[in-house]
Design a protein around this motif. Sequence first.
Motif, PDB file in Angstrom:
ATOM      1  N   VAL A 164       0.309   2.145 -66.165  1.00 49.60           N
ATOM      2  CA  VAL A 164       1.433   1.287 -66.530  1.00 49.60           C
ATOM      3  C   VAL A 164       2.375   1.967 -67.521  1.00 49.60           C
ATOM      4  CG1 VAL A 164       2.065  -0.929 -67.556  1.00 49.60           C
ATOM      5  CG2 VAL A 164       0.090  -0.776 -66.045  1.00 49.60           C
ATOM      6  N   HIS A 165       1.857   2.730 -68.444  1.00 46.99           N
ATOM      7  CA  HIS A 165       2.715   3.353 -69.454  1.00 46.99           C
ATOM      8  C   HIS A 165       3.505   4.547 -68.921  1.00 46.99           C
ATOM      9  CE1 HIS A 165      -0.980   5.742 -69.641  1.00 46.99           C
ATOM     10  NE2 HIS A 165      -0.225   6.724 -70.078  1.00 46.99           N
ATOM     11  N   ALA A 166       3.224   5.006 -67.695  1.00 47.29           N
ATOM     12  CA  ALA A 166       3.916   6.189 -67.155  1.00 47.29           C
ATOM     13  C   ALA A 166       4.365   5.988 -65.713  1.00 47.29           C
ATOM     14  CB  ALA A 166       3.003   7.403 -67.256  1.00 47.29           C
ATOM     15  N   THR A 167       4.551   4.746 -65.300  1.00 45.05           N
ATOM     16  CA  THR A 167       4.871   4.471 -63.887  1.00 45.05           C
ATOM     17  C   THR A 167       6.130   5.177 -63.421  1.00 45.05           C
ATOM     18  OG1 THR A 167       3.789   2.324 -64.037  1.00 45.05           O
ATOM     19  CG2 THR A 167       5.314   2.638 -62.218  1.00 45.05           C
ATOM     20  N   LYS A 168       7.223   5.054 -64.159  1.00 44.80           N
ATOM     21  CA  LYS A 168       8.486   5.670 -63.729  1.00 44.80           C
ATOM     22  C   LYS A 168       8.348   7.184 -63.619  1.00 44.80           C
ATOM     23  CE  LYS A 168      13.414   6.121 -64.807  1.00 44.80           C
ATOM     24  NZ  LYS A 168      13.519   7.289 -64.009  1.00 44.80           N
ATOM     25  N   GLN A 169       7.724   7.796 -64.593  1.00 48.59           N
ATOM     26  CA  GLN A 169       7.558   9.251 -64.562  1.00 48.59           C
ATOM     27  C   GLN A 169       6.726   9.677 -63.349  1.00 48.59           C
ATOM     28  OE1 GLN A 169       5.700  10.883 -68.029  1.00 48.59           O
ATOM     29  NE2 GLN A 169       5.850  12.983 -67.298  1.00 48.59           N
ATOM     30  N   ILE A 170       5.668   8.966 -63.056  1.00 49.14           N
ATOM     31  CA  ILE A 170       4.818   9.297 -61.905  1.00 49.14           C
ATOM     32  C   ILE A 170       5.618   9.165 -60.616  1.00 49.14           C
ATOM     33  CG2 ILE A 170       2.806   8.559 -60.555  1.00 49.14           C
ATOM     34  CD1 ILE A 170       1.555   7.681 -63.293  1.00 49.14           C
ATOM     35  N   LEU A 171       6.336   8.048 -60.451  1.00 46.59           N
ATOM     36  CA  LEU A 171       7.125   7.844 -59.226  1.00 46.59           C
ATOM     37  C   LEU A 171       8.229   8.886 -59.103  1.00 46.59           C
ATOM     38  CD1 LEU A 171       7.435   3.946 -59.248  1.00 46.59           C
ATOM     39  CD2 LEU A 171       5.841   5.349 -57.913  1.00 46.59           C
ATOM     40  N   ASP A 172       8.918   9.196 -60.207  1.00 41.51           N
ATOM     41  CA  ASP A 172       9.980  10.213 -60.181  1.00 41.51           C
ATOM     42  C   ASP A 172       9.424  11.586 -59.783  1.00 41.51           C
ATOM     43  OD1 ASP A 172      11.944   8.401 -60.863  1.00 41.51           O
ATOM     44  OD2 ASP A 172      12.068   9.031 -62.967  1.00 41.51           O
ATOM     45  N   ASN A 173       8.274  11.942 -60.325  1.00 44.34           N
ATOM     46  CA  ASN A 173       7.675  13.244 -60.006  1.00 44.34           C
ATOM     47  C   ASN A 173       7.347  13.348 -58.520  1.00 44.34           C
ATOM     48  OD1 ASN A 173       7.834  14.225 -62.611  1.00 44.34           O
ATOM     49  ND2 ASN A 173       5.744  13.653 -63.139  1.00 44.34           N
ATOM     50  N   TRP A 174       6.728  12.324 -57.961  1.00 46.61           N
ATOM     51  CA  TRP A 174       6.394  12.368 -56.527  1.00 46.61           C
ATOM     52  C   TRP A 174       7.662  12.341 -55.681  1.00 46.61           C
ATOM     53  CZ3 TRP A 174       1.752  13.011 -53.996  1.00 46.61           C
ATOM     54  CH2 TRP A 174       0.636  13.149 -54.824  1.00 46.61           C
ATOM     55  N   GLY A 175       8.667  11.559 -56.092  1.00 48.80           N
ATOM     56  CA  GLY A 175       9.924  11.505 -55.352  1.00 48.80           C
ATOM     57  C   GLY A 175      10.648  12.837 -55.350  1.00 48.80           C
ATOM     58  N   SER A 176      10.600  13.565 -56.461  1.00 46.75           N
ATOM     59  CA  SER A 176      11.278  14.861 -56.520  1.00 46.75           C
ATOM     60  C   SER A 176      10.590  15.908 -55.650  1.00 46.75           C
ATOM     61  CB  SER A 176      11.384  15.351 -57.968  1.00 46.75           C
ATOM     62  OG  SER A 176      10.109  15.655 -58.483  1.00 46.75           O
ATOM     63  N   ASP A 177       9.343  15.643 -55.274  1.00 50.60           N
ATOM     64  CA  ASP A 177       8.623  16.543 -54.359  1.00 50.60           C
ATOM     65  C   ASP A 177       8.788  16.118 -52.897  1.00 50.60           C
ATOM     66  OD1 ASP A 177       7.693  18.244 -56.316  1.00 50.60           O
ATOM     67  OD2 ASP A 177       5.776  17.218 -56.544  1.00 50.60           O
ATOM     68  N   GLY A 178       9.686  15.163 -52.638  1.00 48.46           N
ATOM     69  CA  GLY A 178       9.977  14.770 -51.268  1.00 48.46           C
ATOM     70  C   GLY A 178       9.143  13.611 -50.741  1.00 48.46           C
ATOM     71  N   TRP A 179       8.348  12.975 -51.599  1.00 48.26           N
ATOM     72  CA  TRP A 179       7.520  11.843 -51.172  1.00 48.26           C
ATOM     73  C   TRP A 179       8.316  10.551 -51.270  1.00 48.26           C
ATOM     74  CZ3 TRP A 179       2.764  12.506 -49.058  1.00 48.26           C
ATOM     75  CH2 TRP A 179       2.145  13.727 -49.258  1.00 48.26           C
ATOM     76  N   GLU A 180       8.197   9.701 -50.245  1.00 51.73           N
ATOM     77  CA  GLU A 180       8.839   8.394 -50.227  1.00 51.73           C
ATOM     78  C   GLU A 180       7.793   7.332 -50.543  1.00 51.73           C
ATOM     79  OE1 GLU A 180      11.011   5.355 -47.081  1.00 51.73           O
ATOM     80  OE2 GLU A 180      10.562   7.399 -46.456  1.00 51.73           O
ATOM     81  N   LEU A 181       8.110   6.443 -51.491  1.00 55.43           N
ATOM     82  CA  LEU A 181       7.201   5.353 -51.830  1.00 55.43           C
ATOM     83  C   LEU A 181       7.192   4.334 -50.701  1.00 55.43           C
ATOM     84  CD1 LEU A 181       5.386   4.015 -53.990  1.00 55.43           C
ATOM     85  CD2 LEU A 181       7.453   2.886 -54.836  1.00 55.43           C
TER      86      LEU A 181
END
Length: 68
Positions: A13-30
């Motif tokens: 919960v304390h790092a949700t945005k950072q985790i999602l941004d990191n995966w998104g920058s590697d080409g992963w779609e949520l």
Amino acid sequence: MTTWEYATVPLMVHATKQILDNWGSDGWELVAVLPGAPTGTPTSTPEGNMVPPPPGNPVAYFKRPRGD
């Protein structure tokens, strides 16, 4: 035809945005975020009723085209 690869990632919960941004920058779609499996064991109240354990961290599901 497009083929896909998938990943599941527990979210803190304390790092949700950072985790999602990191995966998104590697080409992963949520694709979805679902509640995590309960952690711990059920407990009982003084009346004998069972109380489920608290939920675990939410889990993010990602996909991206496979680079064959």
